[in-house]
Design a protein around this motif. Structure first.
Motif, PDB file in Angstrom:
ATOM      1  N   SER A 146       0.815  -1.241   0.060  1.00  0.00           N
ATOM      2  CA  SER A 146       0.054  -0.119   0.040  1.00  0.00           C
ATOM      3  C   SER A 146       0.873   1.272   0.102  1.00  0.00           C
ATOM      4  CB  SER A 146      -0.878   0.039   1.239  1.00  0.00           C
ATOM      5  OG  SER A 146      -1.885  -1.084   1.178  1.00  0.00           O
ATOM      6  N   ALA A 147       1.769   1.175   0.884  1.00  0.00           N
ATOM      7  CA  ALA A 147       2.827   2.483   0.701  1.00  0.00           C
ATOM      8  C   ALA A 147       3.465   2.459  -0.609  1.00  0.00           C
ATOM      9  CB  ALA A 147       3.675   2.351   2.041  1.00  0.00           C
ATOM     10  N   GLY A 148       3.826   1.512  -1.159  1.00  0.00           N
ATOM     11  CA  GLY A 148       4.794   1.560  -2.448  1.00  0.00           C
ATOM     12  C   GLY A 148       3.833   2.125  -3.440  1.00  0.00           C
ATOM     13  N   ALA A 157      -1.900  10.188 -11.333  1.00  0.00           N
ATOM     14  CA  ALA A 157      -3.231  11.471 -11.493  1.00  0.00           C
ATOM     15  C   ALA A 157      -4.076  10.820 -10.345  1.00  0.00           C
ATOM     16  CB  ALA A 157      -3.534  11.416 -12.820  1.00  0.00           C
ATOM     17  N   SER A 158      -3.957  10.602  -9.311  1.00  0.00           N
ATOM     18  CA  SER A 158      -4.721  10.198  -8.213  1.00  0.00           C
ATOM     19  C   SER A 158      -4.200  10.498  -6.953  1.00  0.00           C
ATOM     20  CB  SER A 158      -5.095   8.709  -8.372  1.00  0.00           C
ATOM     21  OG  SER A 158      -6.195   8.264  -7.516  1.00  0.00           O
ATOM     22  N   SER A 159      -4.285  11.787  -6.435  1.00  0.00           N
ATOM     23  CA  SER A 159      -3.823  12.288  -5.259  1.00  0.00           C
ATOM     24  C   SER A 159      -4.656  11.612  -3.967  1.00  0.00           C
ATOM     25  CB  SER A 159      -3.800  13.711  -5.215  1.00  0.00           C
ATOM     26  OG  SER A 159      -5.170  14.319  -5.442  1.00  0.00           O
ATOM     27  N   SER A 160      -6.027  11.295  -4.343  1.00  0.00           N
ATOM     28  CA  SER A 160      -6.668  10.904  -3.128  1.00  0.00           C
ATOM     29  C   SER A 160      -6.357   9.458  -3.041  1.00  0.00           C
ATOM     30  CB  SER A 160      -8.211  10.882  -3.584  1.00  0.00           C
ATOM     31  OG  SER A 160      -8.392  10.205  -4.861  1.00  0.00           O
ATOM     32  N   SER A 161      -5.856   8.872  -3.887  1.00  0.00           N
ATOM     33  CA  SER A 161      -5.361   7.213  -3.617  1.00  0.00           C
ATOM     34  C   SER A 161      -4.312   7.351  -3.011  1.00  0.00           C
ATOM     35  CB  SER A 161      -5.279   6.566  -5.035  1.00  0.00           C
ATOM     36  OG  SER A 161      -6.618   6.391  -5.684  1.00  0.00           O
ATOM     37  N   LEU A 162      -3.417   8.451  -3.193  1.00  0.00           N
ATOM     38  CA  LEU A 162      -2.060   8.525  -2.410  1.00  0.00           C
ATOM     39  C   LEU A 162      -2.392   8.499  -0.805  1.00  0.00           C
ATOM     40  CD1 LEU A 162       0.930   9.314  -1.919  1.00  0.00           C
ATOM     41  CD2 LEU A 162      -0.011  11.861  -2.009  1.00  0.00           C
ATOM     42  N   GLN A 163      -3.477   9.471  -0.450  1.00  0.00           N
ATOM     43  CA  GLN A 163      -3.660   9.404   1.172  1.00  0.00           C
ATOM     44  C   GLN A 163      -4.314   8.180   1.452  1.00  0.00           C
ATOM     45  OE1 GLN A 163      -5.255  13.056   2.739  1.00  0.00           O
ATOM     46  NE2 GLN A 163      -6.801  11.961   3.782  1.00  0.00           N
ATOM     47  N   SER A 165      -4.047   5.187   0.313  1.00  0.00           N
ATOM     48  CA  SER A 165      -3.202   4.146   0.411  1.00  0.00           C
ATOM     49  C   SER A 165      -2.292   4.264   1.658  1.00  0.00           C
ATOM     50  CB  SER A 165      -2.327   3.977  -0.891  1.00  0.00           C
ATOM     51  OG  SER A 165      -3.111   3.815  -2.104  1.00  0.00           O
ATOM     52  N   LEU A 166      -1.784   5.422   1.956  1.00  0.00           N
ATOM     53  CA  LEU A 166      -0.769   5.662   3.091  1.00  0.00           C
ATOM     54  C   LEU A 166      -1.585   5.564   4.407  1.00  0.00           C
ATOM     55  CD1 LEU A 166       1.362   8.949   1.848  1.00  0.00           C
ATOM     56  CD2 LEU A 166       2.095   6.431   2.007  1.00  0.00           C
ATOM     57  N   GLY A 167      -2.827   5.830   4.415  1.00  0.00           N
ATOM     58  CA  GLY A 167      -3.875   5.789   5.505  1.00  0.00           C
ATOM     59  C   GLY A 167      -3.787   4.195   5.771  1.00  0.00           C
ATOM     60  N   VAL A 168      -3.907   3.398   4.838  1.00  0.00           N
ATOM     61  CA  VAL A 168      -4.067   1.889   5.039  1.00  0.00           C
ATOM     62  C   VAL A 168      -2.899   1.345   5.632  1.00  0.00           C
ATOM     63  CG1 VAL A 168      -4.385  -0.312   3.900  1.00  0.00           C
ATOM     64  CG2 VAL A 168      -6.059   1.596   3.605  1.00  0.00           C
ATOM     65  N   ALA A 169      -1.528   1.848   4.979  1.00  0.00           N
ATOM     66  CA  ALA A 169      -0.486   1.349   5.466  1.00  0.00           C
ATOM     67  C   ALA A 169       0.095   1.578   6.813  1.00  0.00           C
ATOM     68  CB  ALA A 169       0.719   2.064   4.300  1.00  0.00           C
ATOM     69  N   PHE A 170      -0.289   2.790   7.157  1.00  0.00           N
ATOM     70  CA  PHE A 170       0.105   3.156   8.691  1.00  0.00           C
ATOM     71  C   PHE A 170      -0.753   2.595   9.533  1.00  0.00           C
ATOM     72  CE2 PHE A 170       2.919   6.174   6.652  1.00  0.00           C
ATOM     73  CZ  PHE A 170       3.733   6.706   7.480  1.00  0.00           C
ATOM     74  N   GLY A 171      -2.169   2.206   9.096  1.00  0.00           N
ATOM     75  CA  GLY A 171      -3.071   1.622   9.975  1.00  0.00           C
ATOM     76  C   GLY A 171      -2.545   0.195  10.275  1.00  0.00           C
ATOM     77  N   ILE A 172      -2.110  -0.367   9.207  1.00  0.00           N
ATOM     78  CA  ILE A 172      -1.577  -1.632   9.573  1.00  0.00           C
ATOM     79  C   ILE A 172      -0.382  -1.691  10.216  1.00  0.00           C
ATOM     80  CG2 ILE A 172      -0.939  -3.946   8.229  1.00  0.00           C
ATOM     81  CD1 ILE A 172      -2.810  -3.045   5.710  1.00  0.00           C
ATOM     82  N   ALA A 173       0.538  -0.694   9.990  1.00  0.00           N
ATOM     83  CA  ALA A 173       1.705  -0.799  10.912  1.00  0.00           C
ATOM     84  C   ALA A 173       1.246  -0.545  12.364  1.00  0.00           C
ATOM     85  CB  ALA A 173       2.538   0.353  10.273  1.00  0.00           C
ATOM     86  N   GLY A 174       0.355   0.341  12.407  1.00  0.00           N
ATOM     87  CA  GLY A 174      -0.079   0.492  14.001  1.00  0.00           C
ATOM     88  C   GLY A 174      -0.422  -1.000  14.719  1.00  0.00           C
ATOM     89  N   ILE A 175      -1.106  -1.845  13.909  1.00  0.00           N
ATOM     90  CA  ILE A 175      -1.548  -3.248  14.393  1.00  0.00           C
ATOM     91  C   ILE A 175      -0.284  -4.207  14.291  1.00  0.00           C
ATOM     92  CG2 ILE A 175      -2.799  -5.221  13.734  1.00  0.00           C
ATOM     93  CD1 ILE A 175      -4.620  -3.480  11.988  1.00  0.00           C
ATOM     94  N   VAL A 176       0.738  -3.985  13.467  1.00  0.00           N
ATOM     95  CA  VAL A 176       1.854  -4.746  13.566  1.00  0.00           C
ATOM     96  C   VAL A 176       2.767  -4.604  14.872  1.00  0.00           C
ATOM     97  CG1 VAL A 176       4.090  -5.362  12.340  1.00  0.00           C
ATOM     98  CG2 VAL A 176       2.070  -5.072  10.987  1.00  0.00           C
ATOM     99  N   VAL A 177       2.870  -3.152  15.004  1.00  0.00           N
ATOM    100  CA  VAL A 177       3.619  -2.792  16.159  1.00  0.00           C
ATOM    101  C   VAL A 177       3.137  -3.394  17.435  1.00  0.00           C
ATOM    102  CG1 VAL A 177       4.470  -0.715  17.529  1.00  0.00           C
ATOM    103  CG2 VAL A 177       4.591  -0.659  14.877  1.00  0.00           C
TER     104      VAL A 177
END
Length: 275
Positions: A146-148, A157-163, A165-177
């Motif tokens: 997701s982060a990649g 040309a999809s700035s909304s998908s940037l946010q 995808s990063l939101g999903v990536a950081f959300g999963i990172a919080g779970i893993v930590v």
């Protein structure tokens, strides 16, 4: 971005509360779908109308239906149903998102469906691997993918998908930590058919609808899902002695194709912002 940080902190806090309350392990399966919906809401500041109009709105309902079917599969213990949905979800997602181009570019839909199916199968295969880290590793794979994908989507040309995808990536990172020590997390069918399939639908949307994405960079990113097979011997040896270290090493291996994908994109497109 504040929204991205919120996703990570809330996922970490909720995961910790569930551990403290000794919640049934199967409920952890909903954390990734919940993180996806939170990131979606923070990105678009609304829930999509129903029936959905446009691919962005369809993504939400694909993830919602996948989550419901995943919960049903998880709690009934029907492995056959899960495998059937695993094959059907990428096809249904590509057809639903790309319905307006089905006749004009049918091959594009087939490729999108096959790529999605391959990614979901790799996550499912890793979650089924019989060792202590078998649930954290697919979560890490999905977070790094997701982060990649985020910068690739942005240059597509999809700035909304940037946010998103990063939101999903950081959300999963919080779970893993929250589960590095004595992991109790479960990456089950809801995580796979809701969270992972939701991100698959996002990627299909950018690839099929905006049609400005760097497909070579996306193909390199998909190599991430081969990482478990490529480094299995190393992971098995580390996991027997230091499971936490094995998790960090695995995350490092996953970062290699993700960084390579972004490098390929920048080499081909440069640093100019999309129009």
């Amino acid at each position: 971005m504040l929204a991205v940080a919120i996703c990570g902190l809330l996922s970490f806090a909720l995961s910790g509360l569930m551990r403290w309350g000794r919640v049934d392990r199967r409920w952890y399966d909903l954390l990734i779908p919940l993180g996806f919906f939170l990131s979606y809401w923070l990105t678009y500041n609304r829930l999509p109308s129903f029936p959905p109009v446009g691919a962005v709105n369809k993504v939400f309902y694909l993830a919602a239906v996948g989550s419901i079917l995943g919960v049903a599969t998880e709690w009934t213990g029907s492995r056959r149903l899960g495998q059937l949905l695993l094959a059907a979800m990428p096809v249904a997602s590509a057809a639903y998102i790309g319905d307006t181009i089905a006749l004009a570019q049918p091959l594009d839909l087939v490729v999108a469906a096959l790529a999605g199916a391959a990614a979901l199968y790799a996550l499912h295969r890793e979650a089924d691997y019989p060792d202590e880290g078998s649930d954290l590793r697919p979560a890490i794979m999905l977070a790094v993918a997701s982060a990649g994908f985020a910068p690739i989507a942005f240059m597509g040309a999809s700035s909304s998908s940037l946010q998103l995808s990063l939101g999903v990536a950081f959300g999963i990172a919080g779970i893993v930590v929250g589960h590095l020590s004595r992991p109790n997390y479960r990456f089950g069918w809801a995580s796979l058919l809701g969270g992972a399939a939701g991100m698959m639908a996002v990627a299909q949307t950018v690839a099929l609808i905006t049609r400005k994405i760097d497909l070579l960079a996306l193909a390199v990113l998909l190599l991430l899902f081969l990482v478990p097979s490529a480094c299995r011997v190393i992971l098995d040896r580390l996991d027997q002695k230091t499971p936490a270290l094995a998790t960090f090493v695995f995350a490092g291996f996953c970062l290699v194709p993700a960084v390579a994908a972004v490098a390929v994109m920048l080499a081909r497109k440069g640093f100019s912002l999309p129009l």
